[in-house]
Design an enzyme around this catalytic site. Sequence first.
Site, PDB file in Angstrom:
ATOM      1  N   ASP A  85      -7.629  -0.341  -9.438  1.00 31.40           N
ATOM      2  CA  ASP A  85      -8.117   0.263  -8.196  1.00 31.40           C
ATOM      3  C   ASP A  85      -9.641   0.256  -8.239  1.00 31.40           C
ATOM      4  O   ASP A  85     -10.237   0.707  -9.221  1.00 31.40           O
ATOM      5  CB  ASP A  85      -7.582   1.708  -8.121  1.00 31.40           C
ATOM      6  CG  ASP A  85      -7.722   2.334  -6.741  1.00 31.40           C
ATOM      7  OD1 ASP A  85      -8.700   2.016  -6.034  1.00 31.40           O
ATOM      8  OD2 ASP A  85      -6.863   3.163  -6.390  1.00 31.40           O
ATOM      9  N   ASP A  96     -11.998   0.515  -0.269  1.00 37.05           N
ATOM     10  CA  ASP A  96     -11.151   1.006  -1.361  1.00 37.05           C
ATOM     11  C   ASP A  96      -9.925   0.095  -1.379  1.00 37.05           C
ATOM     12  O   ASP A  96      -9.273  -0.083  -0.336  1.00 37.05           O
ATOM     13  CB  ASP A  96     -10.785   2.465  -1.014  1.00 37.05           C
ATOM     14  CG  ASP A  96      -9.959   3.169  -2.066  1.00 37.05           C
ATOM     15  OD1 ASP A  96      -9.644   2.560  -3.096  1.00 37.05           O
ATOM     16  OD2 ASP A  96      -9.617   4.356  -1.824  1.00 37.05           O
ATOM     17  N   HIS A 155      -6.069   7.759   3.210  1.00 34.24           N
ATOM     18  CA  HIS A 155      -7.128   8.684   3.603  1.00 34.24           C
ATOM     19  C   HIS A 155      -8.177   7.982   4.448  1.00 34.24           C
ATOM     20  O   HIS A 155      -8.283   6.759   4.424  1.00 34.24           O
ATOM     21  CB  HIS A 155      -7.792   9.236   2.341  1.00 34.24           C
ATOM     22  CG  HIS A 155      -8.138   8.160   1.339  1.00 34.24           C
ATOM     23  ND1 HIS A 155      -9.350   7.508   1.339  1.00 34.24           N
ATOM     24  CD2 HIS A 155      -7.406   7.552   0.363  1.00 34.24           C
ATOM     25  CE1 HIS A 155      -9.347   6.583   0.373  1.00 34.24           C
ATOM     26  NE2 HIS A 155      -8.182   6.577  -0.227  1.00 34.24           N
ATOM     27  N   HIS A 163     -12.894  10.194   0.566  1.00 29.50           N
ATOM     28  CA  HIS A 163     -11.644  10.797   1.044  1.00 29.50           C
ATOM     29  C   HIS A 163     -11.947  11.738   2.200  1.00 29.50           C
ATOM     30  O   HIS A 163     -12.612  12.752   2.015  1.00 29.50           O
ATOM     31  CB  HIS A 163     -10.944  11.599  -0.070  1.00 29.50           C
ATOM     32  CG  HIS A 163     -10.297  10.730  -1.092  1.00 29.50           C
ATOM     33  ND1 HIS A 163     -10.254  11.062  -2.429  1.00 29.50           N
ATOM     34  CD2 HIS A 163      -9.659   9.547  -0.996  1.00 29.50           C
ATOM     35  CE1 HIS A 163      -9.624  10.114  -3.095  1.00 29.50           C
ATOM     36  NE2 HIS A 163      -9.253   9.173  -2.256  1.00 29.50           N
ATOM     37  N   GLU A 188      -2.502   3.502   1.100  1.00 26.94           N
ATOM     38  CA  GLU A 188      -2.155   3.231  -0.293  1.00 26.94           C
ATOM     39  C   GLU A 188      -0.784   3.755  -0.697  1.00 26.94           C
ATOM     40  O   GLU A 188      -0.659   4.816  -1.281  1.00 26.94           O
ATOM     41  CB  GLU A 188      -3.232   3.730  -1.260  1.00 26.94           C
ATOM     42  CG  GLU A 188      -3.678   5.154  -1.113  1.00 26.94           C
ATOM     43  CD  GLU A 188      -4.734   5.498  -2.171  1.00 26.94           C
ATOM     44  OE1 GLU A 188      -4.564   5.128  -3.342  1.00 26.94           O
ATOM     45  OE2 GLU A 188      -5.727   6.149  -1.815  1.00 26.94           O
ATOM     46  N   GLU A 280      -3.096  -1.185  -2.059  1.00 30.51           N
ATOM     47  CA  GLU A 280      -4.012  -0.471  -1.163  1.00 30.51           C
ATOM     48  C   GLU A 280      -4.939  -1.435  -0.436  1.00 30.51           C
ATOM     49  O   GLU A 280      -5.455  -2.378  -1.036  1.00 30.51           O
ATOM     50  CB  GLU A 280      -4.854   0.528  -1.969  1.00 30.51           C
ATOM     51  CG  GLU A 280      -5.844   1.324  -1.109  1.00 30.51           C
ATOM     52  CD  GLU A 280      -6.591   2.398  -1.890  1.00 30.51           C
ATOM     53  OE1 GLU A 280      -6.796   2.224  -3.111  1.00 30.51           O
ATOM     54  OE2 GLU A 280      -6.975   3.410  -1.269  1.00 30.51           O
TER      55      GLU A 280
HETATM   56 MN    MN Z   1      -7.759   5.274  -1.890  1.00 29.46          MN
HETATM   57 MN    MN Z   2      -8.094   3.265  -4.350  1.00 26.06          MN
END
Ligand code: MN
Ligand code: MN
Length: 296
Positions: A85, A96, A155, A163, A188, A280
């Site tokens: 990630d 992200d 998010h 976030h 995600e 994600e």
């Molecule tokens: Mn995330």
């Molecule tokens: Mn992430």
Amino acid sequence: MNSKVIEKFKLSGKIAATALQHGAKMIKPSVKLVDVCDAVESKIKEMGGDMAFPAQTSINEVAAHYCPEEDDETTYKEGDVVKLDCGVHIDGYVSDNATTVDLGNNKELVKASRDAVNAAIKIIKPGVKLSEIGRTIQKAIENLGFSPIKNLSGHGIGRFIIHSSPSIPNFDNGNNHALEEGQSIAIEPFASTGAGMIYEGSNPTVFMIVAKKPVRSLFARQILQDLQQYNGLPFTTRWLSRKHGIGKTKLAIRELLKAGIIRGYPKLPDVKKGFVSQAEHSVLVFDRPIVITKLE
Ligand code: MN
Ligand code: MN
């Protein structure tokens, strides 16, 4: 959202996706976790990005937030289900993304979270209810016989914000709020062979500043000064210990935690130790949504 902002998000996403792919290719048995995280972060820098948060790689029952320290000797093993990630910011605009690499016989588990993120992306547009996204994710994962992790969610992402609202559920949670045009979000899904619930482990190595307060010791003051460069985004022990030494770093982190200035984000294992996969992407919500972390 104006076109300059969209371009910054797009560049951020492109770098995040390239770095993720670069790191994922390195994930093989006997390779050190820390080497993969370092390589991801080097790639981000090399491409002109900044980290939105430290690169993280979590194995098997750990869904997220494992971030190796500089002297962590842990290596990937045959049979592991490995999450990677990473996130980037360009002038603060955060992307992200995450992927899962199967080093064993868990292809279906990996497919479940990937199917889920793809199915969710297909229905993203202004006006779609959050519960509908959750239901779509849940269905894709349950179709392959796994459980979505219900207490982890996608998010909003923003400028120097990793976030924010809206929270994008990984199951039908009944939330009838709708997506709005111009929102930037990360979706995600996590698929689990276990409980589909995670808990917070101990000994975090990822932290974020949560309050402004004075600190007493010189070490903590120096580290806090150094942390200003991250503009409130998360950081990891490894980044600090390479500059300040591990002893000083740990003392400072302990003091900053105790004072309530930083908060730790420990690893997140599945309650029943099930294996977990994750996929994600970051998306800009328009009638024709832009998946900024998808490489052409
Ligand atoms: Mn995330
Ligand atoms: Mn992430």
